[in-house]
Design a protein around this motif. Sequence first.
Motif, PDB file in Angstrom:
ATOM      1  N   GLU A  53       9.210 -37.827  12.530  1.00 50.80           N
ATOM      2  CA  GLU A  53       9.523 -37.534  11.130  1.00 50.80           C
ATOM      3  C   GLU A  53       8.297 -37.820  10.274  1.00 50.80           C
ATOM      4  OE1 GLU A  53      12.440 -39.254   7.627  1.00 50.80           O
ATOM      5  OE2 GLU A  53      12.854 -39.742   9.717  1.00 50.80           O
ATOM      6  N   THR A  54       7.886 -36.850   9.485  1.00 52.43           N
ATOM      7  CA  THR A  54       6.771 -37.023   8.568  1.00 52.43           C
ATOM      8  C   THR A  54       7.306 -37.596   7.260  1.00 52.43           C
ATOM      9  OG1 THR A  54       5.591 -35.162   9.567  1.00 52.43           O
ATOM     10  CG2 THR A  54       4.883 -35.847   7.371  1.00 52.43           C
ATOM     11  N   LEU A  55       6.797 -38.754   6.875  1.00 50.46           N
ATOM     12  CA  LEU A  55       7.270 -39.381   5.645  1.00 50.46           C
ATOM     13  C   LEU A  55       6.510 -38.901   4.420  1.00 50.46           C
ATOM     14  CD1 LEU A  55       7.790 -43.043   6.885  1.00 50.46           C
ATOM     15  CD2 LEU A  55       9.476 -41.204   6.696  1.00 50.46           C
ATOM     16  N   GLU A  56       5.268 -38.458   4.634  1.00 49.01           N
ATOM     17  CA  GLU A  56       4.453 -38.008   3.508  1.00 49.01           C
ATOM     18  C   GLU A  56       3.485 -36.953   4.008  1.00 49.01           C
ATOM     19  OE1 GLU A  56       1.207 -39.944   0.486  1.00 49.01           O
ATOM     20  OE2 GLU A  56       2.860 -41.188   1.149  1.00 49.01           O
ATOM     21  N   GLY A  57       3.203 -35.980   3.185  1.00 48.45           N
ATOM     22  CA  GLY A  57       2.249 -34.943   3.551  1.00 48.45           C
ATOM     23  C   GLY A  57       2.915 -33.758   4.228  1.00 48.45           C
ATOM     24  N   THR A  58       2.096 -32.883   4.803  1.00 47.69           N
ATOM     25  CA  THR A  58       2.605 -31.631   5.354  1.00 47.69           C
ATOM     26  C   THR A  58       2.507 -31.540   6.878  1.00 47.69           C
ATOM     27  OG1 THR A  58       0.441 -30.594   5.057  1.00 47.69           O
ATOM     28  CG2 THR A  58       2.033 -30.364   3.244  1.00 47.69           C
ATOM     29  N   LYS A  97       3.457 -31.481  10.539  1.00 39.70           N
ATOM     30  CA  LYS A  97       4.735 -31.225  11.199  1.00 39.70           C
ATOM     31  C   LYS A  97       4.530 -31.247  12.712  1.00 39.70           C
ATOM     32  CE  LYS A  97       6.824 -28.852   7.467  1.00 39.70           C
ATOM     33  NZ  LYS A  97       6.515 -28.118   6.441  1.00 39.70           N
TER      34      LYS A  97
END
Length: 77
Positions: A44-49, A51
């Motif tokens: 899971e990406t918490l910040e930014g783009t 993926k």
Amino acid sequence: MSAYVIVDIKVEEEAVFKQYAELADALLQEVPGFRNLTLDPQPETLEGTWKPSIVVVHEFPTYEAAKQFYYSDDYGP
């Protein structure tokens, strides 16, 4: 000082990846001081783009040990 290799993997052919993973794991287990810290199939990406598909984090005892493994004749193929 420890060195960390962070891998973002996108598996396109499950059978090919499984074979690679088994071979690579066997080689990695031979590296003194190596540890596999995580294999996250649903990161899971918490910040930014960013993926990522699958994230793997390896710990080597030194930067030189990580490079020696990566560029080795055994891992190269």
